[in-house]
Design an enzyme around this catalytic site. Structure first.
Site, PDB file in Angstrom:
ATOM      1  N   ASP A 115       0.883  -1.296   0.081  1.00 35.50           N
ATOM      2  CA  ASP A 115      -0.128  -0.044   0.127  1.00 35.50           C
ATOM      3  C   ASP A 115       0.906   1.238  -0.219  1.00 35.50           C
ATOM      4  O   ASP A 115       0.298   2.413   0.421  1.00 35.50           O
ATOM      5  CB  ASP A 115      -0.799   0.021   1.331  1.00 35.50           C
ATOM      6  CG  ASP A 115      -0.250   0.099   2.488  1.00 35.50           C
ATOM      7  OD1 ASP A 115       1.052  -0.197   2.453  1.00 35.50           O
ATOM      8  OD2 ASP A 115      -0.739   0.521   3.501  1.00 35.50           O
ATOM      9  N   GLU A 116       2.222   1.064  -0.313  1.00 33.25           N
ATOM     10  CA  GLU A 116       2.909   2.292  -0.304  1.00 33.25           C
ATOM     11  C   GLU A 116       4.062   2.192  -1.393  1.00 33.25           C
ATOM     12  O   GLU A 116       4.654   1.228  -1.730  1.00 33.25           O
ATOM     13  CB  GLU A 116       3.690   2.301   1.050  1.00 33.25           C
ATOM     14  CG  GLU A 116       4.577   3.720   1.250  1.00 33.25           C
ATOM     15  CD  GLU A 116       5.139   3.580   2.607  1.00 33.25           C
ATOM     16  OE1 GLU A 116       4.787   4.520   3.752  1.00 33.25           O
ATOM     17  OE2 GLU A 116       6.292   2.926   2.988  1.00 33.25           O
TER      18      GLU A 116
END
Length: 387
Positions: A115-116
């Site tokens: 998610d990054e």
């Protein structure tokens, strides 16, 4: 991405928007569909076990519930929170969607996690704020989810800044903003200052990034040594020379599970064997999906007394096959004295090699769960301590 796993779940269960929701409940948290089509959700107060919180909505975080917190502790803080199971296949799907949306702007991307990401916008034409705003729109259109972006001169400030205005934030952070926006933050907000270092800093009166920036270098060197002190002094002033790493090779792939209760080597042999088989299969699938084979297979065991043991073996040929992985992991297991109940089991494959046409070997459905792996003949079990 903002509260990524929880946000993906809210796409599926929109009736929970605006409510305290905790992800990580396992099978017992699967919602029940009622005859009228409505859904009944588990509540955190009814949870029993030793699992940990995978993530939570911002409403639950406001009550003190955070990732990696024990579920039982979370239940004390937010007993009325709704509980949902994790669905990593779905999270990986939305991860691919959001990263593909960003790649329509630039391929200068460092993939940090599910998610990054870090993005180098140096060569992208247009006003930087407008580009960032367009990226946010593209991600939302592709996923239905929001993200928070920080535009900064380096990765250190971008990482810290991306948390400042969540959720759905767009932050511009320059060196002139450090004293105003970064120095008041707790020192632990700097990626690289872990819990132990944070405790040691607090013990000498350093609790914020500003305290660290103003600290006496000699005093820090006495307690942390020269290299770490030099790094602390640099990050407190927002200095970071690390480049965006466009491609990197993983060193290993692993899967592990913490049991809801400590498992007995003999009494819980079928359950242990089933978990063991499932972990080997999942590692095999991970390797195949990402196009790798590995030469070293290892296991990780954590006993009820929290003692952790690892073993590994190096194969003659690299593999991504589930059967080969399980056989090698079993060989590792035979080198461990299983004289206590087990709390955690993990399987790892390392010494990876890239390959373009890997086909994961499938475990046969006929493979018995109560095989010889966990029998007393295969392991050394001492008397009463195993009880």
């Amino acid at each position: 991405m903002d509260a990524f796993y929880a946000s993906v779940e809210l796409l599926r269960y929109p009736e929970l928007r605006g409510k305290s929701v905790v992800i990580g409940g396992g099978r017992q948290a699967v919602p029940e569909t009622l005859p009228d089509g409505s859904r009944r959700f588990a509540r955190l107060r009814h949870y029993a076990g030793r699992g940990v919180v995978t993530t939570s909505t911002y409403e639950a975080r406001a009550l003190g519930v955070h990732s990696a917190m024990g579920m039982m502790k979370a239940a004390q803080l937010a007993p009325d929170a709704y509980l949902l199971p994790t669905d990593f296949d779905s999270y990986r799907h939305y991860s691919r969607l959001f990263k593909a949306a960003v790649r329509t702007f630039t391929d200068q991307i460092e993939d940090r996690s599910i998610d990054e990401i870090y993005i180098d916008l140096t060569g992208v034409a247009g006003d930087t704020r407008d580009v960032a705003a367009a990226i946010k729109v593209a991600v939302h259109e592709a996923t239905g989810l929001t993200c928070s972006i920080c535009i900064a001169p380096n990765k250190l400030l971008a990482k810290i800044g991306s948390e400042l205005d969540k959720p759905d934030g767009l932050t511009i952070l320059g060196h002139a903003d450090i004293e105003r926006r970064i120095w008041p933050l707790p020192a632990r907000k700097v990626n690289g200052i872990g819990p132990r270092a944070n405790e040691r800093l607090a013990a000498i009166g350093i609790t914020t990034v500003g305290d660290l920036a103003r600290a006496d270098i000699g005093m820090l060197q006495e307690r942390f040594g020269g290299n770490y002190t030099d790094w602390l002094a640099r990050v407190a002033r927002g200095v970071d020379d690390r480049p965006i790493v466009i491609s990197s090779e993983p060193r290993s792939m692993s899967r592990e599970t913490t049991f809801e209760r400590d498992l007995h080597v003999r009494q819980d042999r079928p359950a242990l064997s089933a978990h063991f088989t499932a972990l080997c299969k999942r590692v095999s699938e991970d390797l195949a999906r990402k196009g790798y084979v590995g030469r070293t297979v290892g296991i990780k065991l954590r006993f009820a007394d929290f003692k952790t043991v690892t073993r590994d073996v190096t194969l003659a040929e690299a593999t991504a096959g589930a059967i080969a992985i399980r056989r090698a992991a079993t060989e590792c297991l035979r080198r461990v004295v299983l004289d206590r109940r087990l709390r955690l089991l993990g399987v790892r494959v390392s010494t990876l090699e890239k390959t373009g046409n890997v086909v994961a070997g499938k475990l046969q459905h006929s493979l018995p769960l109560e095989d010889e792996t966990w029998t007393p003949a295969a392991v050394s079990v001492s008397g009463s301590s195993a009880d």
